[in-house]
Design an enzyme around this catalytic site. Structure first.
Site, PDB file in Angstrom:
ATOM      1  N   ASP A   1      11.159   0.589  -0.357  1.00 53.26           N
ATOM      2  CA  ASP A   1      10.806   1.253   0.896  1.00 53.26           C
ATOM      3  C   ASP A   1      10.579   0.271   2.045  1.00 53.26           C
ATOM      4  O   ASP A   1      10.455   0.693   3.189  1.00 53.26           O
ATOM      5  CB  ASP A   1       9.539   2.092   0.698  1.00 53.26           C
ATOM      6  CG  ASP A   1       9.759   3.234  -0.276  1.00 53.26           C
ATOM      7  OD1 ASP A   1      10.868   3.800  -0.276  1.00 53.26           O
ATOM      8  OD2 ASP A   1       8.830   3.542  -1.045  1.00 53.26           O
ATOM      9  N   GLU A   2      10.522  -1.017   1.741  1.00 55.70           N
ATOM     10  CA  GLU A   2      10.248  -1.995   2.794  1.00 55.70           C
ATOM     11  C   GLU A   2      11.518  -2.767   3.171  1.00 55.70           C
ATOM     12  O   GLU A   2      12.100  -2.540   4.216  1.00 55.70           O
ATOM     13  CB  GLU A   2       9.122  -2.937   2.352  1.00 55.70           C
ATOM     14  CG  GLU A   2       7.791  -2.207   2.185  1.00 55.70           C
ATOM     15  CD  GLU A   2       6.637  -3.137   1.900  1.00 55.70           C
ATOM     16  OE1 GLU A   2       6.516  -4.168   2.587  1.00 55.70           O
ATOM     17  OE2 GLU A   2       5.842  -2.857   0.973  1.00 55.70           O
TER      18      GLU A   2
END
Length: 449
Positions: A218-219
């Site tokens: 997600d990063e």
């Protein structure tokens, strides 16, 4: 009526005490007269009044001892009537911040607390000593989106070192998926002094922390450490930079990537705040309101968690107390900001979350606050912490400091002292927190449109 009951109780105690004294004295006199004196060969000496004199002398000791027991029994049985009136109540007067000597409350939750300035250099681990070449490489990697799957997100995307004071100024971070994450991005300024990293403290070093975001889907979304090594290793300029930083021409490794990033982050120190100047000897660095806020920060107990030169119990310097529960369950204000939903280290079944204690350095520049970024105002953040962690009441009414509470077990009311903070108290604490702002970062923040 209460006084009559008290006197009756005291009379009963003293009556029993007198009977005990009389019995002990009589027994001792008879013992001396009948046994001790003859056994010691003092019969002739103690004939007549001499025996009574010896008995009276020894009996006086019994009487004195018995009286002490009666006094102790009385004080322990009736503390509210005997001791409490002699103890002055804690200072509750509302004071003005106009005078630097107008400090309140007079009680001190951390009397041994010592205020320290931040060191200008952070310690490096033995296996990753800082060098100019390594720091330079880390700075380049920090700002290069090469570490993200689509080359759109760098470390600096979420940790803007200039205008964002080391954060992205969002409630929660946004990565390559363009979906807001669960938690707020902490500042990297002065992270070099932290012994635990991430909101839940799961990383124990900057090297370990730097390993996480590039591989988080997600990063930055890279599929593996090998993929990172291959991408960076394919760049000739990076190969040369790694050779200069680490002293050989071995292939680029993920371990060296995070070592370079950590070396750079250890250079991100802000020891140039008004607070640092004040504790280093500049008495004019803080105004009266800021000094009063500094005293309140200690007196009410904020320093119990936000301790040491980096204002965090999770630091490498100062007292070590890395984690604390965020007691949102007892604060409607905290619950209104959703601070009880994510439980951090505690697990979802827990009543309250447990979190790494963050540093308060540059806190005035790093809004929004808390792990979910739900609080945008520093004054509100102080109110939340006061009601959750300190159990304080926010009110301008000093009469709320002492309240009666019924004790069913003791069958009586007890007067309970509680912490009451006025809006002036909150304002002064916020004023002090502003004094933790780096001068250099403050000049950068002033350029934010």
């Amino acid at each position: 009526m209460g006084e009559a009951i008290m006197n009756a109780d005291l009379s009963t105690v003293l009556g029993y005490g007198g009977a005990v004294v009389l019995f002990a004295t009589t027994a001792l006199v008879l013992l001396v007269r009948a046994d001790l004196a003859p056994a010691a060969g003092l019969g002739a000496v103690l004939d007549g009044g001499g025996k009574w004199f010896l008995g009276a002398a020894l009996g006086a000791g019994v009487i004195a001892f018995s009286l002490k027991l009666v006094i102790i029994l009385t004080l322990s049985s009736f503390p509210e009537q005997t001791i409490a009136p002699l103890v002055p109540p804690p200072a509750t007067a509302m004071v003005s911040a106009e005078s630097p000597d107008a400090f309140a409350p007079s009680a001190d939750a951390a009397p041994g607390h010592v205020w320290k300035a931040l060191p200008p250099v952070a310690p490096s681990p033995p296996d990753n000593p800082a060098t100019p070449a390594k720091v330079s490489l880390g700075q380049r990697l920090f700002h290069d989106p090469i570490l993200s799957i689509d080359r759109t997100v760098s470390c600096a995307s979420c940790h803007d070192l200039g205008l964002g004071a080391g954060t992205d100024r969002r409630a929660t971070a946004i990565g390559v998926t363009h979906v807001p994450g669960r938690r707020n991005a902490p500042t990297v300024w002065n992270a070099a002094f932290q012994a635990r990293l991430f909101w839940d403290g799961r990383a124990g070093s900057l090297e370990e922390q730097a390993m996480g975001p590039p591989l988080n889907p997600d990063e930055m979304g890279m599929p593996s450490a090998q993929a990172i090594e291959e991408r960076i290793g394919a760049d000739a300029s990076y190969r040369e930079a790694f050779a200069q930083a680490f002293g050989d021409d071995r292939p680029v490794s993920m371990r060296r990537v995070v070592q370079a990033l950590a070396a750079f982050e250890r250079s991100l120190i802000t020891a140039d705040s008004p607070y640092d100047r004040f504790v280093s000897g500049d008495a004019e660095a803080l105004g009266p309101g800021q000094q009063r806020g500094m005293w309140l920060f200690q007196a009410v107990g904020c320093v119990m968690c936000h301790s040491g030169a980096n204002f965090s119990g999770a630091s490498l310097i100062g007292p070590r107390n890395p984690y604390a529960p965020l007691l949102a369950s007892r604060s409607p204000l905290a619950r209104s900001h959703g601070l009880g939903a994510d439980k951090g280290r505690a697990g979802e079944a827990a009543a309250d979350g447990i979190w790494r204690i963050p540093s308060l350095r540059n806190v005035a520049l790093t809004a929004p606050y808390f792990h979910n970024g739900a609080v945008g105002d520093l004054s509100e953040a102080v109110r939340v912490m006061a009601t959750t962690q300190l159990g304080a009441v926010i009110s301008n009414d000093p009469g709320l400091r002492r309240v009666p509470r019924w004790s069913a077990a003791e069958e009586r009311f007890r007067v309970v002292d509680r912490l009451v903070l006025s809006e002036q108290d909150i304002a002064d604490i916020v004023s002090f927190l502003n004094a933790l702002t780096s001068d250099s970062l403050s000049r950068g923040a002033a350029r934010i449109p």
